[in-house]
Design a protein around this motif. Sequence first.
Motif, PDB file in Angstrom:
ATOM      1  N   VAL A 121      -0.743   8.331  -3.461  1.00 19.41           N
ATOM      2  CA  VAL A 121      -0.388   7.456  -2.343  1.00 19.41           C
ATOM      3  C   VAL A 121       0.208   8.250  -1.195  1.00 19.41           C
ATOM      4  CG1 VAL A 121       1.058   5.510  -1.633  1.00 19.41           C
ATOM      5  CG2 VAL A 121      -0.098   5.465  -3.862  1.00 19.41           C
ATOM      6  N   THR A 122       1.160   9.137  -1.494  1.00 17.46           N
ATOM      7  CA  THR A 122       1.780   9.904  -0.398  1.00 17.46           C
ATOM      8  C   THR A 122       0.765  10.845   0.252  1.00 17.46           C
ATOM      9  OG1 THR A 122       2.581  11.594  -1.950  1.00 17.46           O
ATOM     10  CG2 THR A 122       4.090   9.788  -1.413  1.00 17.46           C
ATOM     11  N   ASP A 123      -0.160  11.408  -0.528  1.00 15.23           N
ATOM     12  CA  ASP A 123      -1.196  12.267   0.061  1.00 15.23           C
ATOM     13  C   ASP A 123      -2.095  11.468   0.995  1.00 15.23           C
ATOM     14  OD1 ASP A 123      -0.231  14.456  -1.266  1.00 15.23           O
ATOM     15  OD2 ASP A 123      -1.818  14.526  -2.781  1.00 15.23           O
ATOM     16  N   TYR A 124      -2.430  10.262   0.591  1.00 13.09           N
ATOM     17  CA  TYR A 124      -3.296   9.411   1.416  1.00 13.09           C
ATOM     18  C   TYR A 124      -2.641   9.110   2.764  1.00 13.09           C
ATOM     19  CZ  TYR A 124      -5.943   5.314   2.961  1.00 13.09           C
ATOM     20  OH  TYR A 124      -6.689   4.414   3.702  1.00 13.09           O
ATOM     21  N   TYR A 125      -1.349   8.829   2.741  1.00 13.20           N
ATOM     22  CA  TYR A 125      -0.653   8.430   3.968  1.00 13.20           C
ATOM     23  C   TYR A 125      -0.092   9.612   4.760  1.00 13.20           C
ATOM     24  CZ  TYR A 125      -0.930   3.438   3.072  1.00 13.20           C
ATOM     25  OH  TYR A 125      -1.386   2.160   2.898  1.00 13.20           O
ATOM     26  N   ARG A 126      -0.231  10.813   4.243  1.00  8.26           N
ATOM     27  CA  ARG A 126       0.387  11.965   4.904  1.00  8.26           C
ATOM     28  C   ARG A 126      -0.070  12.102   6.352  1.00  8.26           C
ATOM     29  NH1 ARG A 126       3.249  15.613   2.630  1.00  8.26           N
ATOM     30  NH2 ARG A 126       2.422  15.112   0.552  1.00  8.26           N
ATOM     31  N   ASP A 127      -1.346  11.902   6.615  1.00  4.56           N
ATOM     32  CA  ASP A 127      -1.874  12.004   7.977  1.00  4.56           C
ATOM     33  C   ASP A 127      -2.164  10.639   8.585  1.00  4.56           C
ATOM     34  OD1 ASP A 127      -1.842  14.836   7.854  1.00  4.56           O
ATOM     35  OD2 ASP A 127      -3.760  14.822   6.784  1.00  4.56           O
ATOM     36  N   ARG A 128      -1.597   9.602   7.978  1.00  2.00           N
ATOM     37  CA  ARG A 128      -1.817   8.239   8.475  1.00  2.00           C
ATOM     38  C   ARG A 128      -0.505   7.537   8.834  1.00  2.00           C
ATOM     39  NH1 ARG A 128      -5.790   9.104   4.558  1.00  2.00           N
ATOM     40  NH2 ARG A 128      -7.898   8.362   5.094  1.00  2.00           N
ATOM     41  N   GLY A 129       0.525   8.326   9.076  1.00  2.00           N
ATOM     42  CA  GLY A 129       1.803   7.735   9.458  1.00  2.00           C
ATOM     43  C   GLY A 129       2.878   7.847   8.405  1.00  2.00           C
ATOM     44  N   TRP A 135       4.927   1.626   4.164  1.00  2.00           N
ATOM     45  CA  TRP A 135       5.792   0.481   3.910  1.00  2.00           C
ATOM     46  C   TRP A 135       5.442  -0.701   4.807  1.00  2.00           C
ATOM     47  CZ3 TRP A 135       8.210  -0.934  -0.116  1.00  2.00           C
ATOM     48  CH2 TRP A 135       9.172  -1.953  -0.059  1.00  2.00           C
ATOM     49  N   ASN A 136       5.105  -0.452   6.062  1.00  2.66           N
ATOM     50  CA  ASN A 136       4.721  -1.542   6.950  1.00  2.66           C
ATOM     51  C   ASN A 136       3.440  -2.213   6.478  1.00  2.66           C
ATOM     52  OD1 ASN A 136       6.623  -1.853   9.224  1.00  2.66           O
ATOM     53  ND2 ASN A 136       6.177   0.301   9.595  1.00  2.66           N
ATOM     54  N   SER A 148      -5.775   0.595  -2.095  1.00  4.57           N
ATOM     55  CA  SER A 148      -5.030  -0.514  -2.717  1.00  4.57           C
ATOM     56  C   SER A 148      -4.969  -0.398  -4.236  1.00  4.57           C
ATOM     57  CB  SER A 148      -5.649  -1.862  -2.321  1.00  4.57           C
ATOM     58  OG  SER A 148      -6.978  -1.973  -2.794  1.00  4.57           O
ATOM     59  N   SER A 149      -6.059   0.050  -4.876  1.00 10.59           N
ATOM     60  CA  SER A 149      -6.032   0.159  -6.341  1.00 10.59           C
ATOM     61  C   SER A 149      -5.059   1.248  -6.785  1.00 10.59           C
ATOM     62  CB  SER A 149      -7.435   0.462  -6.879  1.00 10.59           C
ATOM     63  OG  SER A 149      -7.933   1.683  -6.354  1.00 10.59           O
ATOM     64  N   ASP A 150      -4.929   2.314  -5.992  1.00 10.97           N
ATOM     65  CA  ASP A 150      -3.975   3.375  -6.317  1.00 10.97           C
ATOM     66  C   ASP A 150      -2.533   2.895  -6.117  1.00 10.97           C
ATOM     67  OD1 ASP A 150      -5.778   5.496  -7.032  1.00 10.97           O
ATOM     68  OD2 ASP A 150      -6.293   5.661  -4.912  1.00 10.97           O
ATOM     69  N   VAL A 151      -2.303   2.077  -5.092  1.00 12.19           N
ATOM     70  CA  VAL A 151      -0.970   1.516  -4.868  1.00 12.19           C
ATOM     71  C   VAL A 151      -0.595   0.607  -6.027  1.00 12.19           C
ATOM     72  CG1 VAL A 151       0.430   0.031  -3.394  1.00 12.19           C
ATOM     73  CG2 VAL A 151      -1.099   1.728  -2.354  1.00 12.19           C
ATOM     74  N   LEU A 152      -1.523  -0.238  -6.450  1.00 11.47           N
ATOM     75  CA  LEU A 152      -1.250  -1.118  -7.589  1.00 11.47           C
ATOM     76  C   LEU A 152      -0.970  -0.295  -8.840  1.00 11.47           C
ATOM     77  CD1 LEU A 152      -1.105  -3.973  -8.800  1.00 11.47           C
ATOM     78  CD2 LEU A 152      -3.558  -3.782  -9.270  1.00 11.47           C
ATOM     79  N   ARG A 153      -1.742   0.750  -9.039  1.00 14.32           N
ATOM     80  CA  ARG A 153      -1.535   1.612 -10.206  1.00 14.32           C
ATOM     81  C   ARG A 153      -0.142   2.243 -10.173  1.00 14.32           C
ATOM     82  NH1 ARG A 153      -5.671   4.477  -9.403  1.00 14.32           N
ATOM     83  NH2 ARG A 153      -7.065   3.018 -10.434  1.00 14.32           N
ATOM     84  N   LEU A 154       0.294   2.651  -8.991  1.00 16.51           N
ATOM     85  CA  LEU A 154       1.640   3.208  -8.835  1.00 16.51           C
ATOM     86  C   LEU A 154       2.698   2.175  -9.202  1.00 16.51           C
ATOM     87  CD1 LEU A 154       3.822   5.160  -7.830  1.00 16.51           C
ATOM     88  CD2 LEU A 154       3.378   4.303  -5.505  1.00 16.51           C
ATOM     89  N   ALA A 195      -6.128  -6.696  -8.896  1.00 16.79           N
ATOM     90  CA  ALA A 195      -5.268  -7.483  -8.003  1.00 16.79           C
ATOM     91  C   ALA A 195      -4.945  -6.696  -6.740  1.00 16.79           C
ATOM     92  CB  ALA A 195      -3.986  -7.887  -8.721  1.00 16.79           C
ATOM     93  N   TYR A 196      -4.612  -7.428  -5.683  1.00 16.97           N
ATOM     94  CA  TYR A 196      -4.238  -6.792  -4.414  1.00 16.97           C
ATOM     95  C   TYR A 196      -2.721  -6.670  -4.351  1.00 16.97           C
ATOM     96  CZ  TYR A 196      -3.838  -5.790   0.557  1.00 16.97           C
ATOM     97  OH  TYR A 196      -3.550  -5.195   1.754  1.00 16.97           O
ATOM     98  N   PRO A 197      -2.188  -5.463  -4.131  1.00 15.38           N
ATOM     99  CA  PRO A 197      -0.723  -5.272  -4.151  1.00 15.38           C
ATOM    100  C   PRO A 197      -0.060  -5.669  -2.841  1.00 15.38           C
ATOM    101  CG  PRO A 197      -1.822  -3.183  -3.715  1.00 15.38           C
ATOM    102  CD  PRO A 197      -2.911  -4.205  -3.889  1.00 15.38           C
TER     103      PRO A 197
END
Length: 408
Positions: A121-129, A135-136, A148-154, A195-197
């Motif tokens: 998740v942090t790698d995905y968002y590193r260059d996306r804000g 969090w937003n 989204s599936s990785d966020v749910l898994r986290l 499911a959608y997180p």
Amino acid sequence: MNTVLKSISSSLPPFNISSGRTPMDISSLRTINSILERDAKDASYKFALLRGTIDVCQRYSHLREEADGRVRYPLGLLVERWVLYYYPIIESPEFIPQRSNESSDNSGGRQIAFRPAFKKVTDYYRDRGGFNAFWNEYRNGDISEEISSDVLRLFKSIRETIVTQPMKFIGRSRSDEYYSIYGYDKNGVRIRNDAYPDPEFVLENFGVFDIPADMCLAFEYFGSFISGEQSILENWADFSHTKSKQSIPKEHILTLLTTVPETERAVAMAQKVYRDAFREGPLECVWSGKMIRDATLMHVDHMLPFARWKNNDLWNLLPALDKVNGKKSDMIPSCSLLERREGIITDYWGQLSQVYPVQFEREVAISLLGKKPAEQGNWKEDAFANLVQKADYLIEVRGYEAWEWADA
């Protein structure tokens, strides 16, 4: 005994709470101290669980259920807290161990359980804000299907870690039993992999946890001391500093542990609603009742100041005259002031909900009601009553200064 807890407990007179809550037993403070000082410290999980429980007890009283001397809250609230606490640590360019012998290359096989899922998740968002963007998007239900599936898994991995690790072992310095302090619903929680997180799903589907009512009361009254200097945060920073073999300065770790996501977007959204409303004429200052003639004289005020109550929900963002907002600063509006201004507060809530119905309903449901506004006809009355309760808590329990508007 921990310095802070010792001074608290030694000065406590016997007292009863007239609000219907269970009277606090001083033994709850001794139990907390024992956990902090004597329970095993193989990982930072203990600190995260205690810190999260304090936050939940202080912020979500409207979601509390009490029976048989114990209080129960949605477990998803704890999962969200852990995401907030650990994100800056996992995102940090310097590897910061959170478990004994944990290494960046996992050579010892001792990584904290959810680090791999978190890293995706942090790698995905590193260059996306980064943290703020993640969090937003999560709070607004805007997580991309790509991640989204990785966020749910986290979130699921964190939940599993919470219930099988610190909840199980906390209190072992005082009891031979597992789950001697925390309980959770061990059966019946099934979280769909597709499911959608979003906050509503996490709140409703991650089960519940419970703790003794007197401990919850101790957290409500003294949690800010317990989680502050020389206690949870200090211990957590010491732990991470030591496990890094002192390569990461303790001050840097404390900075990461107190980092919160910036949510200027919410302020901008509220500001747009009020700026657009000027087309129909002046706005009424939420506190003074005076007219705000144009947008240059308007501030978007946090009713419950962000410095005191980390909340950027739309319902907490209302228009005030710039000079009035300057006088209010970080003080808490008194309960009597809120009650006098109830009409205009709920009117502005109506405007916000018309423009941003999905986000507004979600935020009010989680932060004030415990259910969607559409599910009850008198939602404004109930939401306002809980707003007043939170202001009263911040003034009477946390000791922040009350603010009463007086036309100078």
